[in-house]
Write a protein that holds these residues in place. Structure first.
Motif, mmCIF file in Angstrom:
data_model
loop_
_atom_site.group_PDB
_atom_site.id
_atom_site.type_symbol
_atom_site.label_atom_id
_atom_site.label_comp_id
_atom_site.label_asym_id
_atom_site.label_seq_id
_atom_site.Cartn_x
_atom_site.Cartn_y
_atom_site.Cartn_z
ATOM 1 N N ARG A 19 0.917 -1.215 -0.021
ATOM 2 C CA ARG A 19 0.208 0.118 -0.049
ATOM 3 C C ARG A 19 1.034 1.309 0.347
ATOM 4 O O ARG A 19 0.723 2.132 -0.718
ATOM 5 C CB ARG A 19 -0.936 -0.102 1.229
ATOM 6 N N LEU A 20 1.944 1.274 0.989
ATOM 7 C CA LEU A 20 2.942 2.325 0.978
ATOM 8 C C LEU A 20 3.519 2.651 -0.479
ATOM 9 O O LEU A 20 3.777 3.739 -0.988
ATOM 10 C CB LEU A 20 3.997 2.253 1.984
ATOM 11 N N LEU A 23 0.857 4.065 -3.022
ATOM 12 C CA LEU A 23 0.637 5.502 -2.590
ATOM 13 C C LEU A 23 1.718 6.253 -3.016
ATOM 14 O O LEU A 23 1.577 7.645 -3.431
ATOM 15 C CB LEU A 23 0.504 5.508 -1.218
#
Length: 92
Positions: A19-20, A23
């Motif tokens: 997810r990081l 993003l």
């Protein structure tokens, strides 16, 4: 030339690396991850169950057997080539 800041830290259990990474966008210069063992390189064997440890042993056994098989094959080829070379030479 631009200076790149490097920060090393352990991800917390609740952090989600994928997810990081998503993003942060497509550029790996913005954010990248490197997976490492702990600082000492030691493994905390107590963190594994007995079936997992037995599985590790089976995997290591297979890897060792494959490595020995490749070495024996390699040296058998070397032995054969040396014997062929010796057979084609005349003494003295």
């Amino acid at each position: 030339m631009a200076t790149v800041a490097v920060y090393l830290r352990k991800l917390a259990d609740e952090e989600q690396p994928l997810r990081l990474r998503l993003l942060a966008g497509p550029s790996e210069k913005v954010l990248s991850f490197v997976l490492k063992e702990n600082e000492t390189g030691e493994v905390n064997w107590d963190a594994f169950t007995l079936p997992e440890l037995h599985n590790f042993l089976r995997i290591l056994q297979r890897e060792e057997e494959e490595h020995v098989r490749r070495l024996r094959h390699r040296y058998a080829r070397c032995r054969q080539k040396m014997q062929e070379a010796l057979a084609t030479r005349t003494p003295g």
